[in-house]
Design a protein around this motif. Structure first.
Motif, short mmCIF file in Angstrom:
data_model
loop_
_atom_site.label_atom_id
_atom_site.label_comp_id
_atom_site.label_asym_id
_atom_site.label_seq_id
_atom_site.Cartn_x
_atom_site.Cartn_y
_atom_site.Cartn_z
N GLN A 155 38.49 47.94 52.75
CA GLN A 155 39.81 48.31 52.24
C GLN A 155 40.53 47.14 51.56
OE1 GLN A 155 41.87 49.96 55.66
NE2 GLN A 155 41.41 52.05 54.99
N ASN A 156 40.12 45.93 51.89
CA ASN A 156 40.75 44.75 51.28
C ASN A 156 39.64 43.75 50.92
OD1 ASN A 156 43.04 43.28 50.37
ND2 ASN A 156 43.00 42.04 52.23
N ALA A 157 38.67 44.23 50.14
CA ALA A 157 37.50 43.42 49.80
C ALA A 157 37.82 42.44 48.69
CB ALA A 157 36.35 44.34 49.38
N MET A 158 37.09 41.32 48.68
CA MET A 158 37.22 40.38 47.56
C MET A 158 36.64 41.03 46.32
SD MET A 158 35.62 36.54 47.13
CE MET A 158 36.71 35.86 48.40
N LEU A 159 37.33 40.88 45.19
CA LEU A 159 36.83 41.43 43.94
C LEU A 159 35.48 40.79 43.63
CD1 LEU A 159 37.80 43.35 41.62
CD2 LEU A 159 38.39 41.28 40.37
N PRO A 160 34.43 41.58 43.41
CA PRO A 160 33.10 40.99 43.18
C PRO A 160 32.97 40.38 41.80
CG PRO A 160 33.00 43.38 42.98
CD PRO A 160 34.40 43.05 43.44
N GLY A 161 32.00 39.47 41.65
CA GLY A 161 31.70 38.92 40.34
C GLY A 161 31.23 40.01 39.39
N HIS A 162 31.45 39.82 38.10
CA HIS A 162 31.15 40.87 37.14
C HIS A 162 31.14 40.33 35.72
CE1 HIS A 162 35.57 40.67 37.57
NE2 HIS A 162 35.56 40.89 36.26
N ASP A 163 30.69 41.17 34.78
CA ASP A 163 30.79 40.90 33.35
C ASP A 163 31.82 41.83 32.72
OD1 ASP A 163 28.93 38.87 33.39
OD2 ASP A 163 27.27 40.10 32.65
N HIS A 164 32.06 41.66 31.41
CA HIS A 164 33.02 42.49 30.68
C HIS A 164 32.35 43.09 29.45
CE1 HIS A 164 35.42 39.11 32.47
NE2 HIS A 164 36.10 40.13 32.94
N ILE A 165 32.67 44.34 29.15
CA ILE A 165 32.24 44.98 27.90
C ILE A 165 33.44 45.73 27.33
CG2 ILE A 165 30.74 46.70 26.82
CD1 ILE A 165 28.68 46.20 28.99
N ILE A 166 33.74 45.50 26.05
CA ILE A 166 34.76 46.28 25.37
C ILE A 166 34.12 47.00 24.19
CG2 ILE A 166 36.70 44.84 26.09
CD1 ILE A 166 36.67 43.54 23.33
N THR A 167 34.73 48.10 23.78
CA THR A 167 34.16 48.92 22.70
C THR A 167 34.99 48.85 21.42
OG1 THR A 167 35.36 50.87 23.52
CG2 THR A 167 33.12 50.52 24.33
N THR A 168 36.09 48.14 21.45
CA THR A 168 36.92 47.90 20.26
C THR A 168 37.60 46.56 20.42
OG1 THR A 168 38.81 48.67 18.94
CG2 THR A 168 38.88 49.11 21.30
N ARG A 169 37.92 45.92 19.33
CA ARG A 169 38.66 44.66 19.38
C ARG A 169 40.16 44.89 19.29
NH1 ARG A 169 35.18 39.85 17.75
NH2 ARG A 169 37.20 38.82 17.92
N ASN A 170 40.59 46.12 19.02
CA ASN A 170 42.00 46.44 18.84
C ASN A 170 42.64 45.51 17.81
OD1 ASN A 170 44.42 47.87 19.40
ND2 ASN A 170 45.09 46.26 20.79
N ASN A 171 41.89 45.21 16.75
CA ASN A 171 42.39 44.31 15.69
C ASN A 171 42.82 42.96 16.24
OD1 ASN A 171 42.05 46.20 13.52
ND2 ASN A 171 43.87 47.27 14.26
N ASP A 172 42.20 42.55 17.34
CA ASP A 172 42.48 41.27 17.98
C ASP A 172 43.92 41.15 18.47
OD1 ASP A 172 39.87 40.52 17.53
OD2 ASP A 172 40.32 39.48 15.66
N GLN A 173 44.56 42.29 18.73
CA GLN A 173 45.93 42.30 19.24
C GLN A 173 45.93 42.52 20.75
OE1 GLN A 173 48.68 41.60 17.20
NE2 GLN A 173 46.94 41.09 15.91
N PRO A 174 46.87 41.92 21.47
CA PRO A 174 46.91 42.11 22.92
C PRO A 174 47.36 43.51 23.31
CG PRO A 174 48.80 40.81 22.21
CD PRO A 174 47.92 41.00 21.00
N GLU A 175 46.83 44.02 24.40
CA GLU A 175 47.23 45.31 24.94
C GLU A 175 46.79 45.39 26.39
OE1 GLU A 175 45.20 48.87 23.65
OE2 GLU A 175 43.35 47.79 23.20
N TRP A 176 47.22 46.46 27.08
CA TRP A 176 46.74 46.74 28.44
C TRP A 176 45.38 47.45 28.35
CZ3 TRP A 176 48.42 44.44 32.53
CH2 TRP A 176 49.79 44.07 32.64
N TRP A 177 44.40 46.97 29.15
CA TRP A 177 43.06 47.55 29.15
C TRP A 177 42.77 48.11 30.55
CZ3 TRP A 177 39.75 46.60 24.72
CH2 TRP A 177 40.34 45.78 23.75
N PRO A 178 42.66 49.45 30.72
CA PRO A 178 42.31 50.00 32.02
C PRO A 178 40.86 49.64 32.38
CG PRO A 178 42.36 51.73 30.36
CD PRO A 178 42.87 50.49 29.70
N VAL A 179 40.65 49.25 33.63
CA VAL A 179 39.35 48.77 34.07
C VAL A 179 38.50 49.92 34.60
CG1 VAL A 179 38.16 47.31 35.75
CG2 VAL A 179 40.23 46.47 34.59
N VAL A 180 37.25 50.01 34.11
CA VAL A 180 36.26 50.97 34.60
C VAL A 180 35.07 50.18 35.13
CG1 VAL A 180 34.74 52.89 34.01
CG2 VAL A 180 36.99 52.68 32.89
#
Length: 515
Positions: A155-180
């Motif tokens: 219920q309170n586990a340490m976030l495991p190590g991971h990689d990242h993949i995105i499918t758009t650059r959003n024109n290199d502008q900042p935004e909120w990205w929901p995590v899957v």
């Protein structure tokens, strides 16, 4: 000669003194919806300084993500984790101020039950990456985890190590990205995903029960970042971002975050080390005159070397540039940066670029030989003088997009005038004072450009982040180590100027312009 000797002796004494601030620790992420670059960090120290980078995959390449805000977890979804973040149920609400459809997914492949070869992942479990939650509630997916732990135990586990993949650059502008999240249970699948470096490959494996790739696991977690232009040199893609930054080379005309550093070793040892922030004032009546803003830098400075110089230093005071930086075609794509600079002995508290402390992506020194007559010293003695402490004024935010900003020094020899500028926070006040020579305020052009963007919202009013390298990463809190480098020295001969010298310079400049 006696006067010059005294000046140089004073400079030597100042340079011999302490020139660094105490180490700072990284904040511990709490899940509070706080943009540390908007917040008054002097009143909320645990949430400040959350600016940093990670690597990511996009369309077969390694790219860099720049984070400038703490994570957000939708608390309308139940979670027993200290961070209020959970995996197994999708968010119900978007972060405050976010419009429906204005987010893009971030997929995080997670190795489960095995140690991948090579063992590097883009976010190690310890220390956790910048602006990620340190803990997460995994009870909803406990049965799918290696060893089938009980829900209560995760219920309170340490976030495991991971990689990242995105499918758009959003024109290199900042935004909120929901995590899957996507679990990967064997080496073959992990190798396939990290070699292809794209979402399509991972998605194809998800559809095969024997592949060792789970279905996509929704979460209530959002991360705030932007993709940085260009891509990452493959040799740099397997490094964590907690190393000490290299020294900046004077006049280095490289935007390391746009450049493919694999094509040139010059200045590309650690591209992420040229990311940092300073405070500034927006001094334009049409854009919230007098407001505090934060500037986020992502490239070394540029000095136009076509401007004739007296010595080796390519950064010139007293002469405008002839050319713009190489990645733009015209000065119309720039906005001016004015730096009010106190030229008197009386100390000034809370300068945005403090005396004796480095500011990110600024030159350490400049050639002042064009000002030799006003300074009353030989030109040869002024060819490589330390840049003094100063403030920043801009008159346009450029829609919070990064660009090159040509630097104009606002020399101030009168403490009272400097106090008025500091209170007004505006370029209009500079022009008002400059109209009367008795005020000791004058503009000095330079051939220097700085590369930055304004961070959305209102910045902090007082010194709230340390402009020097911070200490070791704080486990679970994200790392801002290595974001700053030594780029300024203590005050030099300019501190010892009097109003008379400045007025001589003002008259000389007016005569030159008139001619």
């Amino acid at each position: 000669m006696a006067i010059l000797s005294a000046l140089l002796l004073a400079v030597g004494l100042m340079l011999a003194g302490p020139n660094s601030a105490g180490a700072a620790t990284d904040p511990y992420n709490t899940g509070v919806t706080v943009n540390p670059l908007k917040a008054g960090c002097e009143a909320a120290a645990p949430t400040c300084n959350n600016v940093g980078t990670t690597n990511s995959f996009f369309n077969g390449e390694d790219i860099k993500l720049l984070y400038s805000q703490n994570f957000y977890c939708d608390t309308s979804v139940s979670s027993a984790a200290s961070s209020k973040c959970e995996a197994g149920a999708k968010y119900s609400k978007l972060p405050p101020g976010t419009a429906a459809g204005a987010v893009d997914p971030l997929y995080i492949p997670i190795p489960l039950g095995f140690t991948p070869v090579p063992s590097y992942v883009q976010c190690q479990a310890t220390p956790m990456c910048i602006d990620h939650p340190s803990t997460i509630d995994l009870s909803r997916i406990a049965g799918a985890l290696p060893g089938a732990p009980t829900p209560a135990s995760v219920q309170n586990a340490m976030l495991p190590g991971h990689d990242h993949i995105i499918t758009t650059r959003n024109n290199d502008q900042p935004e909120w990205w929901p995590v899957v999240a996507v679990g990967v249970t064997n080496q073959a699948a992990w190798t396939a995903i990290t070699t292809a470096k794209n979402y399509a490959t991972m998605q194809a494996l998800e559809g095969k029960p024997s592949s060792g790739v789970t279905g996509e696991i929704p979460t209530n977690v959002f991360l705030w970042f932007q993709a940085l232009p260009g891509h990452v040199n493959p040799a740099d893609a397997s490094k964590n971002f907690d190393q000490a930054p290299p020294a900046a080379a004077n006049g280095l005309a490289i935007d390391n975050l746009k450049k493919d550093c694999g094509t040139s070793a010059t200045g590309c040892n650690n591209p992420r080390d040229y990311v940092g922030q300073t405070r500034a004032w927006i001094g334009n009546a049409s854009t919230a005159q007098g407001s505090n803003v934060n500037l986020l830098y992502s490239s070394p400075f540029f000095c136009d070397t076509s401007v004739q110089k007296a010595g080796a230093n390519p950064c010139e005071a007293g002469q405008k540039p002839n050319k713009v930086p190489p990645d733009i075609t015209s000065a119309q794509f720039t906005d001016p940066l004015y730096i009010p600079t106190p030229l008197f002995k009386q100390p000034v508290n809370d300068l945005q670029c403090p005396t004796g402390l480095p500011c990110i992506d600024h030159p350490m020194s400049a050639d002042l030989s064009r000002l030799a007559t006003a300074l009353g010293a030989p030109a040869s003695a002024l060819a490589n003088f330390a840049l003094p402490g100063h403030d920043h004024i801009i008159t346009d935010r450029n829609n919070n997009n990064p660009e090159w900003w040509p630097v104009t020094v606002i020399g101030v020899t009168n403490p009272a005038s400097f106090a008025l500028i500091s209170q007004a926070h505006s370029y209009a006040e500079v022009k008002k004072l400059e109209a009367d020579p008795a005020n000791g305020v004058l503009e000095v052009p330079t051939n220097i450009f700085l590369f930055f963007q304004t961070v959305p919202g209102t910045g902090v009013a007082t010194a709230a982040f340390t402009p020097t390298p911070v200490g070791a990463p704080n486990t679970g809190g994200g790392s801002t180590a290595g974001l700053q480098h030594q780029s300024l020295l203590d005050f030099g001969v300019l501190l010892l100027l009097g109003a008379g010298g400045a007025l001589m310079l003002a008259r000389r400049r007016r005569d030159t312009m008139a001619g």
